[in-house]
Write an enzyme that holds these catalytic residues in place. Structure first.
Site, PDB file in Angstrom:
ATOM      1  N   HIS A  71      -6.880  -3.683  -8.342  1.00  0.00           N
ATOM      2  CA  HIS A  71      -6.748  -2.972  -7.055  1.00  0.00           C
ATOM      3  C   HIS A  71      -8.097  -2.932  -6.334  1.00  0.00           C
ATOM      4  CE1 HIS A  71      -4.207  -0.522  -4.482  1.00  0.00           C
ATOM      5  NE2 HIS A  71      -5.153   0.386  -4.384  1.00  0.00           N
ATOM      6  N   ARG A  88       0.800  -1.215   0.000  1.00  0.00           N
ATOM      7  CA  ARG A  88       0.000   0.000   0.000  1.00  0.00           C
ATOM      8  C   ARG A  88       0.844   1.281   0.000  1.00  0.00           C
ATOM      9  NH1 ARG A  88      -5.239   1.296   2.258  1.00  0.00           N
ATOM     10  NH2 ARG A  88      -5.759  -0.898   2.185  1.00  0.00           N
ATOM     11  N   TYR A 130     -15.226  13.836 -15.427  1.00  0.00           N
ATOM     12  CA  TYR A 130     -14.990  15.003 -16.282  1.00  0.00           C
ATOM     13  C   TYR A 130     -13.602  15.022 -16.915  1.00  0.00           C
ATOM     14  CZ  TYR A 130     -19.067  16.769 -13.757  1.00  0.00           C
ATOM     15  OH  TYR A 130     -20.309  16.920 -13.218  1.00  0.00           O
TER      16      TYR A 130
END
Length: 800
Positions: A62, A16, A106
Site C-alpha cells: 500500500h 481506495r 506503543y
C-alpha cells in the site's frame, strides 16, 4: 484534465474508498489482513507492534501514508465501530468519546480469530492475484471471506461521485438468509427479511422504521431513526433520573454529554439538575439527574429531538461489483456473496483434486517400485548419477519422470514392509478423496451441500445475540411547551433606544430604583408577564419583531439587557413605537395601523403570526410607500366591534373623527387605505381611540399644551380633510407634535423634548380649550428643548 480526473476518480473509487461486494473490504483493509497473515501475526500467536504491521503493508502493498494505514487498522479493532472486530489490539485504540488511539509505536496488534475465516483457503488458488505496486510480489485482489463481511461489519466511505453507508448486521442472521437463498433462489425480500431483521449495530440502541429498512434493502437507499436505550428511574424526594445505557451508532459520547450539559447551562429547558458520564469497564452509562416534580418524559423527548440521543441513519449501500460501483439491494449482496463462495469452493476443490491426483501418481509409482525393488536398486546402482538413474527408470520400467524422481529420492528406511502397507492405505484414501472432489465439481448440489455445511459450522462458532432492537414505527416526538418554558412570572422591559430584557420578580424588587438604562433612555414598555407569554414589537418602519418571553435575555434588573439589533438588523433611525404582550398566538383581535403619509388599515392577529425565522428576521406588517414614511401608531383591538371611534390629528392642526368599521381589514404586506386627505407637506401625527366623552391633550412645537374635548370634532367619514383645532397665526404658527387621550385628569402626563428633558403636567390644572385656541405655553423651548412626544407618566408595576 478531464482524462486525468477520470483516471483519478477510477483510482479512488476502485482502489481506495469503496468496499468490494465479495469480501466487503477496501484495498487498504485487505492488504492489512493479508500482510499480517503472511507475516504469521495471527490470533494464535503473540501480539506484535502495530508499527511493524503498518511498515510491512506500506512497504510491500500500500504505497500511501502510514497514518491512513494505521487508522484503517485501528478502526478494524474498535468494537464500537465494527460488529465483529478483525484485529485485536493491546493498548489504547481510541474510545467512543472520539479520543485518538495511541501512536503505533506503543500499540500491539494481531489478527482476531474471525479474521482467519476471511483468509481461510487463500493458499489454495481460491482468489485471483496481481503484482503489487513495484512488481516484486503478488497480492490477492479479494480475500476468500468465508463469512459475509460486507453486511456483518458494514462499510462507510466517500469517493468521487459515490459514497457508501452500509450498516453492520448480525452474522448469524445473515448466514441464515444465505442458507435460505441457497435453497430458494427466487426468494423475495420479505422472505429474506424473516432472517435479516435490520441493522445490528455494535453499540446496540433501538432502530425505528421498518419501512425505511425495507426500502433500503429493496433499493439500497433508505432512512431509519436510531434511538438511545433509556430508562427513567425514580429517586428520593420526588426526583428522578434518565439513565442512558446504549447510544446510536457512530455518535461521539463526549460531545453528546457536552451538548446535554449545555442545554442545562443555557436553561433551554428547566428541570435538569446534572448530567454525568458514569461509563466504566462494565459498560456505558450516562445519567441525566432531574429536579423535583418535573415532566421526565417531556425532558427525555426534548433531548431526543435536540441532541444526538436520537439520530437518523441513511442507508447508501454502494460497493464495487465487477470493477464497477453499484447501489445494491439486500438480495443482490447475498446472491453475489453466495456465487463468490461457490467459486471459492470450486477453485479450492480443483486445487485439492490436482494435489491429490499428483500425490496418487507418486504413490502408485512408489508401490510399483517396491514390488520390483531388486531390479530398481540394480538399475540405480548401474547409473552414473541421479539424472541418469531417473532416465534409466523411466526407460526400463515405464515410470513417469515425477515417479522416477520420487523413487530416486526415497530413503532406505522406507523400504520396509510397513511402508508398503502405508502407501497402499494412502493410495486408497487418495482414491476416495479424488472421487469426493470430482463429485463436488461435477454436481452443483454436492458443492452447495459442502458450502451450507461450512456456513452452518461458521454460524455455530461465531453466532452471538442481536444487540439492536428493531421497532416497526418511528415514534412521533411531541414536546410539551411546559417542559421547554418555565411557568414563572417575570418583569419585561423594552426601552426607547431598543434595549430589551426580562428579570425575575425578586431581582426587580431588589433594585427597582435602578433600571439599568442609560440616562437619556427610558422604558416604553414595562410589565409583569409570564415566561410563556409572547411579545410583539412594532417599529416605525413597518417591521414586526417577535419574541417569546422566555427567549428574552434573562438578566438582573440593574443590567441593561440585549439590544434588539444584536439579532435583528434595524436602521439607525428606526424605533419601536408599540409593544404588546399576549398569552397565546391564537388571539382573535386586529391591529389598527396608521402611517404619517395618510394610510390606515386593520390587520388580523392571525396574519402576523411569527414564522420559523423570527430570531433572525423582522416581518413586514406595513408596506410604506416612501423611504421617509413612518408608522405613527399601532393599537391592538381585542374586539373590533366595541372599539368605538378613531381620532386623527395632522401636523398642521387638522382633526378627523370617524368610526372603525370604515377601516377595512388588510394583509400584513399591504399599505392600507387613505385615512385622511392631507394637503401639501402635512402629515398625520398620531391616532387615538376615543368616544364622545374623551378629552385629548395636545402639545405643539412651541411648547404649548392644550386640552380639547373630542365632541368639538364632528364625526364624519374616512379620507376627509378634517377640521382645524388650532388657530393659524401670521407667523410662527403652532404645529402639532403629538397628542394623547387623557385617561384620568389627576394622573400626570410627561412631555419629552429633543434635549432628553421630561416636563410633567397635571391635566386637572388646565381648563378645556376651544377648537380655535392654541393652549398655554408650558415648556420653555429655549431652555428645555422642542417637545417630541406626550405620554402617560409610567407608574410602578404592581407585582401580583
Amino acid at each position: 484534465m478531464g482524462e486525468r480526473f477520470s483516471r483519478y476518480s477510477r483510482s479512488i473509487i476502485q482502489e481506495r474508498a469503496l468496499p468490494d461486494i465479495r469480501d466487503g473490504l477496501k484495498p487498504v483493509q485487505r492488504r492489512i489482513l493479508y500482510a499480517m497473515n503472511k507475516d504469521g501475526n495471527t490470533f494464535d500467536k503473540a501480539f506484535r507492534k502495530s508499527a511493524k504491521s503498518v511498515g510491512n503493508v506500506m512497504g510491500n502493498f500500500h504505497p500511501h501514508g502510514d497514518s491512513s494505514i494505521y487508522e484503517a487498522l485501528v478502526r478494524m479493532s474498535q468494537d464500537w465501530k465494527v460488529r465483529e472486530p478483525l484485529i485485536q489490539m493491546h493498548g489504547n485504540n481510541g474510545s467512543m468519546d472520539g479520543d485518538p488511539p495511541a501512536a503505533m509505536r506503543y500499540t500491539e496488534a494481531r489478527l482476531s480469530k474471525i479474521s482467519s475465516e476471511m483468509l481461510r483457503d487463500i493458499d489454495k488458488d481460491t482468489v485471483d492475484w496481481v503484482l503489487n505496486f513495484d512488481d516484486t510480489e503478488y497480492e490477492p485482489t479479494v480475500l476468500p471471506s468465508r463469512f459475509p463481511n460486507l453486511l456483518v461489519n458494514g462499510s462507510t466511505g466517500i469517493s468521487a461521485g459515490y459514497a457508501t453507508d452500509i450498516p453492520p448486521h448480525n452474522l448469524g442472521e445473515v448466514i441464515d438468509a444465505i442458507l435460505y437463498l441457497q435453497k430458494h433462489p427466487d426468494a423475495t425480500l420479505d422472505d429474506l427479511m424473516q432472517f435479516v431483521k435490520g441493522p445490528d449495530f455494535p453499540t446496540g440502541a433501538i432502530v425505528q422504521g421498518i419501512d425505511g429498512i425495507k426500502k433500503a434493502y429493496e433499493t439500497g437507499h433508505g432512512k431509519i431513526m436510531v434511538r438511545s436505550r433509556t430508562s427513567i428511574e425514580p429517586l428520593k424526594g420526588n426526583k428522578s433520573q434518565i439513565v442512558i445505557t446504549e447510544i446510536p451508532y457512530e455518535v461521539n459520547k463526549a460531545q453528546l454529554v457536552k451538548r446535554m450539559d449545555e442545554i442545562r447551562l443555557n436553561k433551554k429547558i428547566e428541570g435538569i439538575a446534572e448530567v454525568r458520564d458514569q461509563s466504566d469497564r462494565n459498560g456505558l452509562s450516562i445519567v441525566v439527574e432531574l429536579k423535583r416534580d418535573v415532566d421526565s418524559t417531556g425532558i427525555l423527548n426534548y433531548l431526543f429531538k435536540n441532541t444526538d440521543l436520537q439520530v437518523s441513519y441513511n442507508f447508501n449501500m454502494v460497493a464495487i461489483d465487477h470493477m464497477r460501483p453499484e447501489r445494491l439491494s439486500l438480495k443482490r449482496i447475498l446472491t453475489s456473496y453466495l456465487e463468490f463462495q461457490q467459486q471459492v469452493i470450486e477453485k479450492r476443490t480443483t486445487f485439492n483434486l490436482k494435489k491429490a491426483q499428483e500425490r496418487q501418481h507418486i504413490v502408485l509409482g512408489l508401490i510399483k517400485a517396491l514390488s520390483i525393488l531388486d531390479k530398481v536398486i540394480k538399475t540405480i546402482r548401474a547409473s552414473k548419477n541421479r539424472k541418469d538413474a531417473r532416465d534409466n527408470l523411466v526407460k526400463e520400467y515405464d515410470f513417469s519422470e515425477k515417479q522416477a524422481d520420487a523413487i530416486v529420492a526415497l530413503q532406505l528406511y522406507r523400504l520396509t514392509n510397513t511402508d508398503v502397507t502405508q502407501l497402499e492405505n494412502e493410495s486408497k484414501q487418495l482414491s476416495e478423496q479424488i472421487a469426493e472432489f470430482e463429485k463436488i465439481l461435477n454436481n452443483p448440489t454436492e458443492l452447495n451441500r459442502v458450502l451450507s455445511k461450512e456456513l452452518r459450522q461458521l454460524a455455530k462458532t461465531y453466532r452471538n445475540p442481536r444487540r439492536t432492537e428493531i421497532q416497526s414505527q418511528v415514534s412521533n416526538i411531541k414536546i410539551n411547551t411546559d417542559v421547554l418554558i418555565p411557568d414563572e412570572d417575570v418583569v419585561v422591559m423594552v426601552s426607547h433606544d431598543g434595549y430589551i430584557k426580562r428579570s425575575s420578580i425578586r431581582s426587580y424588587k431588589a433594585s427597582t430604583s435602578e433600571s439599568g438604562l442609560k440616562d437619556e433612555d427610558y422604558p416604553i414598555f414595562m410589565e409583569q408577564l409570564n415566561a410563556r407569554d409572547h411579545l410583539f414589537m412594532f417599529t416605525s418602519k413597518g417591521n414586526l419583531i417577535y419574541r417569546p418571553v422566555y427567549e428574552i435575555a434573562d438578566v438582573k434588573w440593574k443590567d441593561t439587557g440585549e439590544h434588539i439589533s444584536q439579532t435583528i438588523g434595524l436602521d439607525n433611525d428606526e424605533e419601536i413605537i408599540g409593544t404588546f404582550a399576549f398569552n397565546s398566538l391564537k388571539e382573535p383581535g386586529n391591529f389598527l395601523i396608521t402611517t404619517d403619509e395618510g394610510h390606515i388599515k386593520q390587520t388580523a392577529f392571525a396574519d402576523l403570526k411569527p414564522g420559523r425565522t423570527y430570531k433572525k428576521h423582522a416581518y413586514m406588517y406595513e408596506k410604506l410607500k416612501n423611504a421617509d414614511s413612518r408608522v405613527v401608531s399601532v393599537d391592538y383591538l381585542s374586539d373590533p366591534e366595541e372599539a368605538g371611534q378613531l381620532l386623527l390629528i395632522s401636523k398642521n392642526g387638522l382633526a378627523l373623527r370617524y368610526t372603525l368599521p370604515e377601516v377595512p381589514v388588510n394583509g400584513s404586506r399591504t399599505t392600507g387605505v387613505k385615512s385622511m386627505d392631507l394637503r401639501g407637506d402635512d402629515k398625520v401625527i398620531n391616532l387615538q381611540l376615543v368616544n364622545e366623552d374623551s378629552i385629548v391633550a395636545i402639545v405643539t412645537q412651541r411648547g404649548a399644551f392644550k386640552k380639547l374635548a373630542v365632541k368639538e370634532i364632528p364625526v364624519t367619514s374616512r379620507a376627509r380633510k378634517g377640521v382645524m383645532i388650532l388657530r393659524e397665526l401670521k407667523s410662527n404658527s403652532h404645529r402639532v407634535i403629538d397628542f394623547e387621550t387623557i385617561a384620568d385628569e389627576h394622573s400626570p402626563l410627561e412631555i419629552l423634548t429633543d434635549r432628553k428633558r421630561v416636563h410633567d403636567i397635571l391635566p386637572s390644572e388646565f381648563s378645556i380649550g376651544g377648537r380655535y385656541s392654541n393652549g398655554s405655553f408650558v415648556v420653555d423651548v429655549e431652555t428645555e428643548g422642542v417637545p417630541t412626544k406626550i405620554r402617560q407618566k409610567p407608574s410602578e408595576i404592581s407585582i401580583n
